[in-house]
Design a protein around this motif. Sequence first.
Motif, short mmCIF file in Angstrom:
data_model
loop_
_atom_site.label_atom_id
_atom_site.label_comp_id
_atom_site.label_asym_id
_atom_site.label_seq_id
_atom_site.Cartn_x
_atom_site.Cartn_y
_atom_site.Cartn_z
N THR A 196 12.40 1.86 -5.92
CA THR A 196 11.69 1.96 -4.64
C THR A 196 10.46 1.07 -4.62
N LEU A 197 9.69 1.10 -5.70
CA LEU A 197 8.48 0.28 -5.76
C LEU A 197 8.82 -1.21 -5.81
N ALA A 198 9.91 -1.55 -6.50
CA ALA A 198 10.32 -2.96 -6.57
C ALA A 198 10.68 -3.48 -5.18
N VAL A 199 11.36 -2.65 -4.39
CA VAL A 199 11.68 -3.03 -3.01
C VAL A 199 10.40 -3.19 -2.20
N GLY A 200 9.43 -2.29 -2.44
CA GLY A 200 8.15 -2.41 -1.76
C GLY A 200 7.45 -3.72 -2.08
N PHE A 201 7.51 -4.13 -3.34
CA PHE A 201 6.94 -5.42 -3.74
C PHE A 201 7.60 -6.57 -2.98
N LYS A 202 8.92 -6.48 -2.83
CA LYS A 202 9.64 -7.55 -2.13
C LYS A 202 9.21 -7.61 -0.67
N PHE A 203 9.10 -6.44 -0.03
CA PHE A 203 8.67 -6.42 1.37
C PHE A 203 7.27 -7.03 1.52
N LEU A 204 6.39 -6.71 0.58
CA LEU A 204 5.04 -7.26 0.66
C LEU A 204 5.05 -8.77 0.44
N THR A 205 5.87 -9.22 -0.49
CA THR A 205 5.98 -10.66 -0.75
C THR A 205 6.50 -11.40 0.47
N ASP A 206 7.42 -10.77 1.19
CA ASP A 206 8.01 -11.40 2.37
C ASP A 206 7.13 -11.28 3.61
N VAL A 210 1.00 -8.61 6.23
CA VAL A 210 0.73 -7.22 5.82
C VAL A 210 -0.17 -7.20 4.59
N VAL A 211 0.10 -8.08 3.63
CA VAL A 211 -0.72 -8.15 2.43
C VAL A 211 -2.17 -8.47 2.80
N LYS A 212 -2.34 -9.39 3.72
CA LYS A 212 -3.69 -9.78 4.16
C LYS A 212 -4.41 -8.60 4.79
N GLU A 213 -3.71 -7.84 5.62
CA GLU A 213 -4.34 -6.70 6.27
C GLU A 213 -4.64 -5.58 5.28
N LEU A 214 -3.76 -5.39 4.29
CA LEU A 214 -4.02 -4.39 3.27
C LEU A 214 -5.25 -4.76 2.44
N ILE A 217 -8.26 -3.91 4.38
CA ILE A 217 -8.57 -2.48 4.39
C ILE A 217 -9.30 -2.07 3.12
N PHE A 218 -8.79 -2.50 1.96
CA PHE A 218 -9.32 -2.01 0.70
C PHE A 218 -10.54 -2.78 0.21
N GLU A 219 -10.68 -4.03 0.61
CA GLU A 219 -11.80 -4.82 0.12
C GLU A 219 -13.02 -4.70 1.02
N VAL A 220 -12.80 -4.57 2.32
CA VAL A 220 -13.94 -4.45 3.24
C VAL A 220 -13.69 -3.31 4.23
N ASN A 236 0.74 0.76 12.69
CA ASN A 236 1.01 -0.64 13.01
C ASN A 236 1.38 -1.44 11.77
N LEU A 237 0.68 -1.16 10.65
CA LEU A 237 1.00 -1.84 9.40
C LEU A 237 2.42 -1.50 8.94
N LEU A 238 2.77 -0.22 9.05
CA LEU A 238 4.10 0.22 8.63
C LEU A 238 5.18 -0.42 9.49
N ASN A 239 4.94 -0.48 10.80
CA ASN A 239 5.92 -1.10 11.69
C ASN A 239 6.09 -2.58 11.37
N SER A 240 4.97 -3.23 11.07
CA SER A 240 5.03 -4.65 10.72
C SER A 240 5.85 -4.88 9.47
N LEU A 241 5.72 -3.95 8.51
CA LEU A 241 6.45 -4.06 7.25
C LEU A 241 7.94 -3.80 7.45
N CYS A 242 8.26 -2.81 8.28
CA CYS A 242 9.66 -2.41 8.47
C CYS A 242 10.44 -3.39 9.34
N GLN A 243 9.74 -4.18 10.15
CA GLN A 243 10.42 -5.09 11.05
C GLN A 243 10.82 -6.40 10.39
N SER A 244 10.49 -6.54 9.10
CA SER A 244 10.83 -7.79 8.41
C SER A 244 12.33 -7.92 8.21
#
Length: 244
Positions: A196-206, A210-214, A217-220, A236-244
Motif C-alpha cells: 500500500t505504501l509503495a503504491v502511495g509513493f508511486k502516486f506521489l512521484t506521478d 501534490v508533493v509540492k502542496e504537502l 503544509i508541513f514546512e510552512v 482537495n489534495l486527496l482528489n488531486s491524488l486520486c485523479q491521476s
Amino acid sequence: MMSHIAVHLNPKLFEDPLEFNPWSLTTYTGAVHKFVRSFASKLFGPANLKESLLPDLESAVRESFATWAMNLSIEVKDGISNMIFDLVAKKLIGFNPTKSRELRKNFQEFFQGMVSFPLYFPGTSFYRCMQGRRNVQKTLTDLLKERLSAPGEKYNDLIDQIIEELESENPVIDVNFAVDVLSALLFASFATLSSTLAVGFKFLTDNPKVVKELKYIFEVPHLLPQTVPPNSYKKNLLNSLCQS
C-alpha cells in the motif's frame, strides 16, 4: 501423467503451504477469538495507533529516508517492507533489526513460493517456501520457550501478554497456537502495508503538484490559507491524488 504417478509413489512430495494446522485460529471460537482480538488491538488498535505506533512509524520513516538518501537508488517496496517489519517485530516480539531481517528473509521465501508448483523437493521454489515457513515456526517457538523458561521477566513487547496467558491457571491458548497468531501478524505487517505504501509513493512521484502542496503544509503550516477549511484542503489534495 508423471505428476499423478509421483503423487502415488510419494505423497509427501506435494504439500499445501496454506494447509491450516490443527491449532489454527479457524478451529477456535469464543474465548480464543476474544483473546486474539484483545491481543491484536494492543498493537493495531486505535488507542495504541495514535499514542505509540504512528509516532514510532514516523521516526522509522525519517531514519529510513536518511539511509536511502545516501544511495543512488532504492527499491521502494523492499525498503518499506524492511522498515515496517523491523518496527512490528520490535513491538511484537522484541527483535532488533538484525534478527528481524533474518526472520523476514524466511517470510519472503514463504511468500514468493506460495504460488509455485507444490513440488516439495530440494532446489524448487516450493521447497524454499516450506523451509521458510518451518524456520519461522522454529524461531517463534524457540522464542516462546525461552520466555517461558524465565517467568517474571518483562521485555515490554506483546509477547509478555502471551506469556501471561500461557502461564495462567486455565490458558485459552497453547504455544502452537501462539506461534500461529504471531506468524500471521508478522506476515500481514509487511505483506499488505508495504504494498500500500509503495503504491502511495508511486502516486506521489506521478503527482509533483501534490508533493509540492504537502511540503507546503508541513514546512510552512502558518502560511496555510486561512479562508480554506482544513478538511476541505485535505479533500482537495486527496482528489488531486486520486485523479491521476
